[in-house]
Design a protein around this motif. Structure first.
Motif, PDB file in Angstrom:
ATOM      1  N   CYS A   4      12.154  10.055  -2.468  1.00 21.35           N
ATOM      2  CA  CYS A   4      11.872   9.589  -3.652  1.00 21.35           C
ATOM      3  C   CYS A   4      10.381   9.781  -4.247  1.00 21.35           C
ATOM      4  O   CYS A   4       9.419   9.616  -3.579  1.00 21.35           O
ATOM      5  N   HIS A   5      10.402  10.192  -5.526  1.00 22.47           N
ATOM      6  CA  HIS A   5       9.170  10.128  -6.425  1.00 22.47           C
ATOM      7  C   HIS A   5       9.373   9.185  -7.348  1.00 22.47           C
ATOM      8  O   HIS A   5      10.508   9.209  -7.960  1.00 22.47           O
ATOM      9  N   GLY A   6       8.696   8.241  -7.584  1.00 18.47           N
ATOM     10  CA  GLY A   6       8.549   7.068  -8.607  1.00 18.47           C
ATOM     11  C   GLY A   6       7.350   6.932  -9.203  1.00 18.47           C
ATOM     12  O   GLY A   6       6.208   7.193  -8.663  1.00 18.47           O
ATOM     13  N   GLY A   7       7.025   6.608 -10.491  1.00 21.17           N
ATOM     14  CA  GLY A   7       5.998   6.245 -11.172  1.00 21.17           C
ATOM     15  C   GLY A   7       5.686   4.683 -11.025  1.00 21.17           C
ATOM     16  O   GLY A   7       4.319   4.527 -11.135  1.00 21.17           O
ATOM     17  N   PHE A   8       6.442   3.869 -10.907  1.00 20.08           N
ATOM     18  CA  PHE A   8       6.032   2.244 -10.730  1.00 20.08           C
ATOM     19  C   PHE A   8       7.282   1.547 -10.242  1.00 20.08           C
ATOM     20  O   PHE A   8       8.422   2.339  -9.956  1.00 20.08           O
ATOM     21  N   PHE A  55       1.060  -1.032   0.138  1.00 18.66           N
ATOM     22  CA  PHE A  55      -0.120  -0.007  -0.054  1.00 18.66           C
ATOM     23  C   PHE A  55       0.879   1.332   0.032  1.00 18.66           C
ATOM     24  O   PHE A  55       1.488   1.746   0.985  1.00 18.66           O
ATOM     25  N   MET A  56       0.818   2.036  -1.040  1.00 22.88           N
ATOM     26  CA  MET A  56       1.754   3.118  -1.368  1.00 22.88           C
ATOM     27  C   MET A  56       1.145   4.401  -1.229  1.00 22.88           C
ATOM     28  O   MET A  56      -0.139   4.386  -1.195  1.00 22.88           O
ATOM     29  N   TYR A  57       2.002   5.399  -1.287  1.00 24.08           N
ATOM     30  CA  TYR A  57       1.069   6.772  -0.825  1.00 24.08           C
ATOM     31  C   TYR A  57       1.615   7.604  -2.046  1.00 24.08           C
ATOM     32  O   TYR A  57       1.711   7.148  -3.258  1.00 24.08           O
ATOM     33  N   GLY A  58       1.143   8.991  -2.020  1.00 22.76           N
ATOM     34  CA  GLY A  58       1.388   9.897  -3.253  1.00 22.76           C
ATOM     35  C   GLY A  58       0.007   9.753  -3.909  1.00 22.76           C
ATOM     36  O   GLY A  58      -0.947   9.980  -3.505  1.00 22.76           O
ATOM     37  N   GLU A  59       0.164   9.496  -5.293  1.00 23.72           N
ATOM     38  CA  GLU A  59      -1.010   9.155  -6.272  1.00 23.72           C
ATOM     39  C   GLU A  59      -1.567   7.964  -6.071  1.00 23.72           C
ATOM     40  O   GLU A  59      -2.571   7.458  -7.025  1.00 23.72           O
ATOM     41  N   ALA A  60      -0.932   7.005  -5.603  1.00 24.35           N
ATOM     42  CA  ALA A  60      -1.253   5.428  -5.355  1.00 24.35           C
ATOM     43  C   ALA A  60      -2.765   5.229  -4.803  1.00 24.35           C
ATOM     44  O   ALA A  60      -3.403   4.624  -5.281  1.00 24.35           O
ATOM     45  N   PRO A  61      -3.199   6.034  -3.691  1.00 19.98           N
ATOM     46  CA  PRO A  61      -4.354   5.570  -2.914  1.00 19.98           C
ATOM     47  C   PRO A  61      -5.432   6.154  -3.943  1.00 19.98           C
ATOM     48  O   PRO A  61      -5.335   7.044  -4.571  1.00 19.98           O
ATOM     49  N   ILE A  62      -6.448   5.420  -4.251  1.00 23.69           N
ATOM     50  CA  ILE A  62      -7.613   5.648  -5.172  1.00 23.69           C
ATOM     51  C   ILE A  62      -8.928   5.586  -4.424  1.00 23.69           C
ATOM     52  O   ILE A  62      -9.300   4.546  -3.982  1.00 23.69           O
ATOM     53  N   ASP A  63      -9.682   6.416  -4.686  1.00 21.27           N
ATOM     54  CA  ASP A  63     -11.144   6.393  -4.098  1.00 21.27           C
ATOM     55  C   ASP A  63     -11.689   5.150  -4.846  1.00 21.27           C
ATOM     56  O   ASP A  63     -11.815   5.010  -6.047  1.00 21.27           O
ATOM     57  N   PRO A  64     -12.602   4.337  -4.239  1.00 22.76           N
ATOM     58  CA  PRO A  64     -13.131   3.051  -4.648  1.00 22.76           C
ATOM     59  C   PRO A  64     -14.154   3.401  -5.616  1.00 22.76           C
ATOM     60  O   PRO A  64     -14.368   2.661  -6.692  1.00 22.76           O
ATOM     61  N   ARG A 118       5.627   6.550   3.331  1.00 17.87           N
ATOM     62  CA  ARG A 118       5.297   7.863   2.655  1.00 17.87           C
ATOM     63  C   ARG A 118       6.327   8.719   2.153  1.00 17.87           C
ATOM     64  O   ARG A 118       6.059   9.693   1.164  1.00 17.87           O
ATOM     65  N   ARG A 119       7.503   8.267   2.600  1.00 21.57           N
ATOM     66  CA  ARG A 119       8.607   9.018   2.069  1.00 21.57           C
ATOM     67  C   ARG A 119       9.140   8.706   0.619  1.00 21.57           C
ATOM     68  O   ARG A 119       9.673   9.267   0.042  1.00 21.57           O
TER      69      ARG A 119
END
Length: 741
Positions: free
Chosen positions: A430-434, A200-209, A454-455
């Motif tokens: 770190c900011h990453g796409g995948f 379970f990652m953070y940034g833009e990974a959480p998504i509304d059901p 979260r970092r």
């Protein structure tokens, strides 16, 4: 509206077909983001019903490794079973590889597993050469009506939440595109498959059901996340990595890709920080300080890391986690331009005081008369403690009350004593796409506490791979950026070949490489570093140069040339004339090919007739590098990040790779064996006792006892057929050639 949830894949696909009909164009993420069960059920429906047209858009499909001979199978099959244990094979990939895709199933890809589809016309014809950041646009032109993705699941703010986990790289853009294109007809779906192994990652990974129309969720469909094993790092690759590590500036930004060179770079950076005396000796042995003193002084360094590094990369590689554990990936950036400026201007270098609040007021981030939103903002970034409350124009904390007004001296005194935080919060290293890697990578993410996880903030490639979306904030975060990528070949004028051959067959795909090279040109303190091994071994056992006069396929054009690194040196190409660039490239080429390159350049009028290769660069041979780095072998591991291969498998892989290079392919049948064996002694010219043994197959000659553990691993310790006896001798010979026995 919450999604419809299914615990049966067949029922879930029934819903898809009922809603979308018999013309389905599906987009699915690369790597770990594929929902294997959903995809396989869709493919099976199309196989059973030719009237169902199924088109799949994707990239980088992971599959169990294959083999081309029985001997290769004996090594690869058990390893594949171990690494892919429990991983459902992706049916469309199997059909594509076998050449059995029916007419009603098309597979479009923009990135292949490197080299896997060179001989596959269907895959070659359906490859799309697009930058990673343009892939969503390409999908939009295909009239996609279905997105399917593997998702994690967890809680956010006490509510059940789905999570894009490893792949928020393009999904948000594709979902938005689907909704816009089908707003009128509602003939589009977003469907997830839950896998509890997904971190379970953070940034833009959480998504509304509510983003999903349907979700397949049952523990029976959980499967192990899979990834490629770490590849061994050669001495030449260690030499490249050591040179590159000296181009990385303390306090800077790092982007690297997957593979053995990425592993080696991480190891070199760690060596620089943790064993600086050894590191300094090693780069001096390679001649790095003398080779590129201006680059090191102006752009890099060789000292340990004090400020640390920050990673901005489409791919979160395992190297980043190792550097983080070592305390090197530690420079925090902040996803707010005002907070980032507080850091960059040193206002919070010694902690938070009233000057930080004054600066934020001056920047326009907050008002001097604090509003509730201002207080929430200050709490979010750690400028205020979480205990600070706003109530009707007043601040309350620790039983103290004061006006919420930074111009009030009494309020400033209370704030300074009770309200200010100990340090900034919500920094990212770190900011990453995948992400994609070994089981250790996934386990590390799953076991991390939430604050630490979260970092590592997962973002769209629209943010990681370019500056357009991040704007000034991205420029501030990505200071002293080094975008480090790998090429297959480079021309003497600085063009780079990374993804295809001269006959236009595609090896892999451009991915994000062009984006990062271009971004380096747009950042005042950014540099693109392309790594190219100076030579490659050909299938007939020869050697050819990877630094070439010209080539029939180009990935990075010469007008974007910057830095090219081989095991022999660093070529600084940016803004230089063609003649200067050619001189730089000749210096880093293998000496067996330098004279020919110079001759071609002079014949074309691109070099002065009186120019000659400087003496310092006339000894560019593999043995020179081996000799220079031999004293540091203990600090240059073959597998810097560990390996899933046993010691026997490592030795077998080395031996069989050597054998395969020395003869044109391994024999696949008994009929082909005798001639191959007959040619071995003359072709290899060493290990005469083993060569004699090979010539005596069938005469009862014993192989060395030291080979027995390896033969047991290959199920050749007790051969029962002539072919197995031949293979036993081949394996023994290969092990001897690799100095394993």
């Amino acid at each position: 509206m919450p999604p419809t949830e299914f615990d049966d894949v067949s029922a879930c696909v029934d819903r898809i077909v009922d809603r979308l009909g018999h013309d389905i164009t599906v987009a699915t993420p690369l790597g770990l983001g594929k929902p294997n069960h959903l995809l396989n059920e869709l493919v099976e429906r199309a196989l059973a019903d030719p009237s169902l047209d199924l088109t799949i858009w994707t990239a980088l499909t992971l599959s169990e490794p294959g083999w081309e001979s029985d001997l290769e199978r004996r090594l690869v099959e058990p390893l594949g079973e171990r690494l892919f244990d429990g991983y459902p094979a992706i049916r469309y990939d199997e059909l594509l590889r076998e050449g059995d895709l029916p007419e009603n199933i098309d597979v479009h890809q923009f990135y292949f597993p490197p080299g896997d589809f060179l001989g596959n016309p269907d895959a070659q014809q359906h490859h799309h050469s697009v930058n990673y950041t343009h892939a969503a646009r390409a999908v939009a032109t295909a009239d996609v009506n279905l997105l399917v993705q593997l998702v994690g699941v967890g809680e956010r703010d006490g509510e059940r939440c789905f999570n894009l986990g490893s792949n928020p790289d393009l999904s948000h853009e594709v979902i938005e595109m689907l909704r816009e294109q089908h707003a009128a007809d509602d003939e589009a779906m977003v469907v997830g498959q839950v896998n509890r192994n997904m971190p379970f990652m953070y940034g833009e990974a959480p998504i509304d059901p509510a983003a999903f129309d349907a979700v397949l969720d049952d523990p029976a469909y959980d499967f192990p996340l899979v990834g490629p094993p770490h590849l061994p790092v050669s001495t030449a690759e260690h030499a490249i990595a050591l040179r590159v590590s000296a181009l990385v500036r303390d306090g800077g930004t790092l982007q690297i890709g997957i593979g053995s060179l990425g592993d080696a770079i991480g190891a070199a950076i760690e060596l620089r920080d943790q064993h600086n005396d050894v590191y300094t000796d090693a780069i001096e042995a390679l001649g790095v300080p003398e080779d590129c003193p201006d680059l090191l002084a102006d752009w890099g360094g060789s000292d340990p890391f004090d400020e640390g590094l920050y990673a901005a990369s489409e791919m979160v590689v395992e190297t980043f986690l190792h550097l983080h554990e070592a305390g090197i990936l530690s420079r925090e950036v902040y996803d707010d331009i005002h907070i980032q400026r507080l850091v960059d201007e040193g206002i919070v270098a010694d902690g938070i005081d009233l000057s930080a609040l004054d600066a934020l007021v001056e920047m326009g981030a907050i008002d001097e008369a604090l509003a509730p939103a201002d207080v929430a903002y200050l709490r979010e970034w750690g400028v205020f403690r979480d205990a600070v409350e706003y109530d009707a124009g007043e601040l309350r904390v620790d039983g103290e009350t004061c006006p919420a007004d930074l111009s009030d001296e009494e309020a400033r005194s209370v704030i300074a004593s009770h309200a200010l935080g100990d340090g900034l919060a919500n920094g990212r290293v770190c900011h990453g796409g995948f992400f994609l890697g070994s089981q250790d990578l996934y386990e590390q993410f799953r076991e991390m506490d939430e604050t630490e996880r979260r970092r590592f903030s997962m973002r769209s490639v629209q943010f990681t791979n370019q500056l357009r979306r991040g704007g000034d904030l991205a420029r501030l975060q990505r200071r002293d950026a080094r975008f480090i990528n790998t090429g297959m070949k480079a021309t003497v004028t600085g063009a780079v070949v990374s993804d295809g051959l001269a006959d236009n067959r595609v090896i892999s795909g451009v991915g994000g490489q062009f984006d990062f090279v271009n971004m380096a040109q747009e950042l005042d303190d950014g540099r693109s570093v392309i790594l190219v091994r100076a030579t490659r071994e050909t299938s007939d056992g020869g050697v050819e140069s990877n630094i070439v006069w010209n080539y029939g396929h180009i990935t990075i054009p010469r007008h974007l040339r910057d830095i090219v690194v081989t095991e022999y040196g660093v070529a600084d190409l940016r803004d230089r004339s063609d003649a200067a660039v050619i001189k730089e490239m000749v210096k880093v080429a293998d000496s067996r090919f330098q004279a020919d390159l110079v001759e071609q350049a002079k014949a074309a009028g691109k070099l002065p007739e009186d120019w000659s290769i400087p003496p310092a660069y006339r000894d560019n041979y593999p043995e020179t590098i081996e000799s220079a780095l031999e004293p540091y072998d203990d600090h240059l591991p073959r597998f810097p990040l560990g390996t899933a291969l046993t010691e026997e498998e490592q030795a077998l892989a080395r031996g069989l790779q050597t054998l395969q290079r020395q003869v044109s392919g391994l024999p696949s049948s008994v009929g082909a064996v005798p001639s191959a064996l007959k040619s071995l002694p003359s072709a290899l010219g060493s290990r005469s006792s083993v060569a004699d043994a090979l010539g005596s197959v069938g005469k009862g000659l014993l192989v060395p006892e030291a080979a027995r553990p390896y033969l047991e691993r290959m199920e050749l310790d007790e051969p029962t057929t002539r072919q197995e006896r031949v293979y036993r001798h081949l394996v023994a010979y290969a092990l001897a050639e690799a100095d394993a026995i």
